[in-house]
Write a protein that holds these residues in place. Structure first.
Motif, PDB file in Angstrom:
ATOM      1  N   LEU A 170       0.746  -1.373   0.028  1.00 14.90           N
ATOM      2  CA  LEU A 170      -0.006   0.007   0.007  1.00 14.90           C
ATOM      3  C   LEU A 170       0.852   1.370  -0.108  1.00 14.90           C
ATOM      4  N   GLY A 234      -8.125  -3.376  -3.056  1.00 14.86           N
ATOM      5  CA  GLY A 234      -8.681  -2.252  -2.341  1.00 14.86           C
ATOM      6  C   GLY A 234      -8.370  -1.037  -2.978  1.00 14.86           C
ATOM      7  N   THR A 235      -7.397  -0.922  -3.943  1.00 14.94           N
ATOM      8  CA  THR A 235      -6.876   0.353  -4.411  1.00 14.94           C
ATOM      9  C   THR A 235      -7.017   0.372  -6.065  1.00 14.94           C
ATOM     10  N   LYS A 299      -9.223   7.126   1.066  1.00 16.11           N
ATOM     11  CA  LYS A 299      -8.886   5.811   0.954  1.00 16.11           C
ATOM     12  C   LYS A 299      -7.386   5.867   1.684  1.00 16.11           C
ATOM     13  N   LYS A 300      -6.633   6.871   1.259  1.00 15.33           N
ATOM     14  CA  LYS A 300      -5.246   6.549   1.520  1.00 15.33           C
ATOM     15  C   LYS A 300      -5.192   6.617   2.976  1.00 15.33           C
ATOM     16  N   ASN A 302      -7.430   5.995   5.243  1.00 10.30           N
ATOM     17  CA  ASN A 302      -8.076   4.745   5.918  1.00 10.30           C
ATOM     18  C   ASN A 302      -7.167   3.693   5.882  1.00 10.30           C
ATOM     19  N   LEU A 303      -6.591   3.334   4.524  1.00 12.02           N
ATOM     20  CA  LEU A 303      -5.844   2.139   4.399  1.00 12.02           C
ATOM     21  C   LEU A 303      -4.488   2.114   5.189  1.00 12.02           C
ATOM     22  N   LYS A 306      -5.080   1.668   9.147  1.00  7.45           N
ATOM     23  CA  LYS A 306      -5.831   0.569   9.542  1.00  7.45           C
ATOM     24  C   LYS A 306      -5.121  -0.171  10.742  1.00  7.45           C
TER      25      LYS A 306
END
Length: 306
Positions: A170, A234-235, A299-300, A302-303, A306
């Motif tokens: 990620l 997820g991306t 999104k960045k 959150n991922l 996490k």
């Protein structure tokens, strides 16, 4: 001390030994001993050990009553061995992952066998030291707990390694995407600046076409980079959305160039039509890019957190 009081010491020692033995054996059986119960059991075993040591100190401090020398020494030996076994169990519960304890657990097989035999041999009036629970099962029970805890530890390490690998994927993805986004932002800024400069300085067609060609080349370079970025689970949608924006942005350059060619060749009506089409594409690019950046940043965050 009279003989009756002296013999009472044996009864007290037996009670303490038998209780410690029972706690030790019954609570280390498979199913009874777990990671959650280990902490409470350590405290309980330490209490039992302290009582065993107190009994050993009591016997050591006294001289054996006449006729009981062998039994007296045997009880001291038995109490010390029980204390050692309790201490080992506490160590194992405290750190089952310590490979250095494996040899001690193996060696304890001999000690617990001696405890069993010795307790069966000690007998005085009104007290026989034979224990209710068979302590010889203890090393196997401790080993089973150690094996189970190490399996869990290996599984935790495997899961953590997978998590770290995914996190690295990620981080690599977002790092490469950040670079591509910066390049695209620079390309947009450069195009706007060059177009404005061209208009203010009196447009030279050769320069105008060069600007559009460079703008397209810059965007194609960014698109090529993004296409080759590996998108972790997820991306994928983020990569797809950015590519859609880049495709439209390149299409904008193409339509602008077509319109410029028409105007250069004096097809003004057709040129205006193409410039209008280019303007619509540009609005779609700006709207799509704004939505992409908002989704990307969310999104960045959150991922990666996490």
């Amino acid at each position: 001390m009279n003989e009756g009081r002296y013999l009472k010491l044996y009864a007290e020692a037996y009670h303490t030994l038998n209780e410690a033995n029972s706690v030790l054996v019954s609570n280390t059986r498979q199913g009874a001993l777990t990671s959650d119960s280990a902490s409470e059991l350590k405290t309980r075993l330490q209490k039992e050990k302290d009582e065993i040591d107190s009994e050993a100190k009591e016997f050591t401090s006294r001289k054996p009553f006449k006729g009981y020398t062998a039994q007296h020494e045997a009880v001291i030996d038995l109490l010390q061995k029980e204390s050692n076994v309790l201490g080992l169990a506490i160590q194992v519960l405290n750190n089952p992952l310590d490979n250095g304890l494996d040899a001690q657990v193996e060696d304890a097989k001999e000690t617990v066998q001696q405890i069993k035999e010795l307790s069966g041999q000690i007998s005085v009036p009104s007290t026989v030291m034979t224990m209710d629970d068979d302590i010889t099962v203890l090393p196997a029970q401790l080993k089973a707990y150690v094996v189970e805890e190490r399996k869990k530890d290996e599984e935790r390490k495997r899961i953590e390694a997978e998590r770290q690998a995914k996190l690295k994927e990620l981080k690599d993805f977002f790092s490469e995407m950040d670079t591509a986004i910066d390049q695209y932002n620079n390309a947009k800024t450069n195009l706007g600046g060059m177009m404005e400069s061209s208009r203010n300085g009196g447009m030279i067609w050769a320069d105008y076409f060069r600007i559009l060609n460079q703008a397209k080349s810059d965007r194609e370079s960014v698109r090529y980079k993004v296409r080759n970025i590996k998108a972790p689970q997820g991306t994928e949608e983020l990569k797809r959305d950015f590519l859609e924006v880049l495709d439209d942005s390149i299409r904008y350059c193409d339509v602008m160039k077509i319109g410029a060619n028409l105007e250069f060749n004096h097809y003004y009506a057709s040129a205006r039509q193409k410039l209008g089409e280019a303007n619509d594409i540009d609005k779609r690019v700006q709207s799509g890019y704004s939505a992409f950046i908002e989704k990307y940043n969310e999104k960045k965050g959150n991922l990666l957190n996490k």
